[in-house]
Structure formats: C-alpha cells, structure tokens
Design a protein around this motif. Structure first.
Motif, short mmCIF file in Angstrom:
data_model
loop_
_atom_site.label_atom_id
_atom_site.label_comp_id
_atom_site.label_asym_id
_atom_site.label_seq_id
_atom_site.Cartn_x
_atom_site.Cartn_y
_atom_site.Cartn_z
N GLY A 62 15.06 -60.30 10.49
CA GLY A 62 16.28 -59.69 9.95
C GLY A 62 17.07 -58.99 11.03
N SER A 63 16.35 -58.31 11.93
CA SER A 63 17.05 -57.61 13.02
C SER A 63 17.70 -58.59 13.97
N ALA A 64 17.03 -59.74 14.20
CA ALA A 64 17.59 -60.74 15.10
C ALA A 64 18.89 -61.31 14.55
N LYS A 65 18.97 -61.54 13.22
CA LYS A 65 20.20 -62.06 12.62
C LYS A 65 21.36 -61.06 12.80
N LYS A 66 21.03 -59.78 12.68
CA LYS A 66 22.07 -58.78 12.87
C LYS A 66 22.56 -58.75 14.31
N SER A 67 21.63 -58.95 15.25
CA SER A 67 22.03 -58.90 16.65
C SER A 67 22.94 -60.07 17.02
N ARG A 68 22.73 -61.20 16.35
CA ARG A 68 23.61 -62.34 16.62
C ARG A 68 25.03 -62.07 16.11
N ARG A 69 25.13 -61.28 15.05
CA ARG A 69 26.45 -60.97 14.52
C ARG A 69 27.17 -59.94 15.39
N SER A 70 26.36 -59.11 16.09
CA SER A 70 26.98 -58.07 16.90
C SER A 70 26.14 -57.83 18.14
N GLY A 71 26.65 -58.22 19.31
CA GLY A 71 25.89 -58.07 20.55
C GLY A 71 25.57 -56.61 20.84
N GLY A 72 26.34 -55.66 20.30
CA GLY A 72 26.10 -54.25 20.57
C GLY A 72 24.87 -53.71 19.87
N ASP A 73 24.25 -54.53 18.95
CA ASP A 73 23.07 -54.04 18.22
C ASP A 73 21.76 -54.39 18.93
N ALA A 74 21.84 -54.97 20.15
CA ALA A 74 20.62 -55.40 20.84
C ALA A 74 19.67 -54.23 21.09
N VAL A 75 20.23 -53.11 21.51
CA VAL A 75 19.38 -51.95 21.79
C VAL A 75 18.70 -51.45 20.51
N GLU A 76 19.45 -51.46 19.41
CA GLU A 76 18.89 -51.01 18.13
C GLU A 76 17.77 -51.94 17.68
N PHE A 77 17.96 -53.24 17.91
CA PHE A 77 16.94 -54.22 17.55
C PHE A 77 15.64 -53.97 18.31
N LEU A 78 15.76 -53.74 19.64
CA LEU A 78 14.57 -53.49 20.46
C LEU A 78 13.87 -52.20 20.02
N LYS A 79 14.69 -51.22 19.63
CA LYS A 79 14.11 -49.96 19.19
C LYS A 79 13.32 -50.15 17.90
N GLU A 80 13.92 -50.89 16.97
CA GLU A 80 13.24 -51.14 15.70
C GLU A 80 11.96 -51.94 15.91
N LYS A 81 12.01 -52.91 16.82
CA LYS A 81 10.82 -53.72 17.11
C LYS A 81 9.70 -52.87 17.67
N ALA A 82 10.06 -51.97 18.60
CA ALA A 82 9.05 -51.10 19.19
C ALA A 82 8.43 -50.19 18.14
N GLN A 83 9.28 -49.67 17.22
CA GLN A 83 8.78 -48.80 16.17
C GLN A 83 7.85 -49.58 15.22
N SER A 84 8.25 -50.83 14.95
CA SER A 84 7.43 -51.66 14.07
C SER A 84 6.08 -51.92 14.70
N GLU A 85 6.05 -52.24 15.99
CA GLU A 85 4.79 -52.50 16.68
C GLU A 85 3.93 -51.25 16.73
N TYR A 86 4.57 -50.11 16.93
CA TYR A 86 3.83 -48.85 16.96
C TYR A 86 3.21 -48.57 15.59
N SER A 87 3.99 -48.85 14.53
CA SER A 87 3.48 -48.64 13.17
C SER A 87 2.28 -49.52 12.89
N ILE A 88 2.36 -50.77 13.32
CA ILE A 88 1.23 -51.69 13.12
C ILE A 88 -0.01 -51.18 13.85
N ARG A 89 0.19 -50.73 15.09
CA ARG A 89 -0.93 -50.23 15.88
C ARG A 89 -1.57 -49.02 15.22
#
Length: 214
Positions: free
Chosen positions: A138-165
């Motif tokens: 879902g985050s990747a689809k948003k980033s394709r719509r707006s290149g400025g959301d790349a940083v937010e996507f990476l942040k969300e991914k890191a948070q997701s990985e941390y939550s899983i850990r």
C-alpha cells in the motif's frame, strides 16, 4: 540361566528401587546404563544365584514378564469379568507397568504441547509477515503517485519491521516462560516420585529383612 519366581521378584524389586528408570526412553544410552547397573547388582547376589551374561538378559526378561502379565490379565478379566487377586510378583509387575504407562502419557502430552506451541508461533509469524507485505504494498502505491512520499514510505517500513521484531521477541519471551514453568513442574514431579520410590525401597528392604529373619 534358568529364571525362577525368586529371580523374577528380585529383578522387579531392583527395577522399582532404581530411580528415574522409566524416565529414560527405550533404546536410549541412559536406559542401557540402567539395565547394566541392574545386571551387575543381581549378579552379586548369592541366594538365589544370578548368572546374567549381558544387560540384554534382564531387559528381555522384563519384556517377557510384562507381555505375559498383560495377556494373562486380559484373559482372566474376559473369563470372569473381575480382577483376580495378585501375587507379589504380579503386584510388582503391575506397579512397573503403571509407572511406564504414566511416563509414556506424560511424554506424549509434552510432545503434543510443544507441537501446538510451535504451530501457534508459525501462524502468528505468517500473519505478521502478511500484514507487513500488505502495508509495504500500500505504501509503495502511494509513493508511485507522489515521489515526495518516498521518505515516509521508508519510515513506515522501518516501523513495521521494528514492530514485527518486537512481536517476535515477545513470542520468544512467552515460550521461555512456558518452558520454565514446565521445567518447574517436572522438577516437582521428580521430587515427589523420588520420595515415593524411597518409601517403596525402604518398605521392600524391611520386607526382605523380615523374610530373611524367618
């Protein structure tokens, strides 16, 4: 050697007096060492005299006594419908059979509990990974719509990985607590069984001493 009832009774008494006998799995090196120690103690007796050449001799004798006892009990129960009075030899065999069945049931329950816990853990991990994939998609689809959301996507991914850990660590912690509790219960059970076996051994020794005096 030729086995008599006196030989059988002394063998059965040694098996009951041996601590943790049935806690060693059949065919394991520990069970083999116990059979060997029983063989050595019996061969030291003078009356009746034992001449057991190898530990297999006592193991095979027990297997024969156990199978014969169970077969006889089934036949007598089917014939009369009631349990018959047992001799000292049959009483000892029955006690040993009950202990073996009890330990086998505990081992099976322990194995089943371990398998169930592992299955729960695997399903939980699959759910977490699936949620992580869906979130990343879902985050990747948003980033394709707006290149400025790349940083937010990476942040969300890191948070997701941390939550899983963190969830993995929590699962591991709970598993450790369960294992620790199981070990405590096993130690307490062994303590009670040891006390019971000591009492039985003392009673048997007293009985043997009385028989010798007579």
């Amino acid at each position: 050697m030729e086995w008599t009832d006196d030989h059988d009774i002394l063998l059965l008494r040694e098996m009951i007096a041996t601590e943790f006998f049935f806690q060693c799995k059949k065919g394991s090196p520990d069970r083999g060492k116990i059979w060997e120690s029983i063989q050595e103690r019996l061969n030291k007796l003078d009356n009746p005299k034992f001449m057991i050449k190898e530990k297999r001799g006592v193991r095979d004798r027990w297997n024969l006594l156990q199978a014969k006892f169970k077969r006889t009990q089934r036949e007598e129960l089917q014939a009369s419908g009631i349990d018959c009075e047992l001799s000292e030899k049959d009483t000892l065999i029955e006690e040993l059979c009950e202990r073996e069945d009890s330990f086998s049931a505990k081992d099976k329950k322990k194995s089943d509990d371990k398998e169930a816990a592992e299955e729960i853990r695997k399903k939980a991990m699959e759910r977490m990974k699936r949620k992580s994939t869906e979130s990343a998609y879902g985050s990747a689809k948003k980033s394709r719509r707006s290149g400025g959301d790349a940083v937010e996507f990476l942040k969300e991914k890191a948070q997701s990985e941390y939550s899983i850990r963190q969830q993995e660590l929590e699962l591991q912690r709970k598993e450790q607590e369960v294992r620790a509790r199981q070990q405590e219960l096993q130690i307490e059970l062994l303590r009670k069984q040891t006390e019971q076996q000591v009492q039985i051994s003392q009673a048997l020794m007293t009985m043997m001493q009385n028989m010798v005096k007579k």
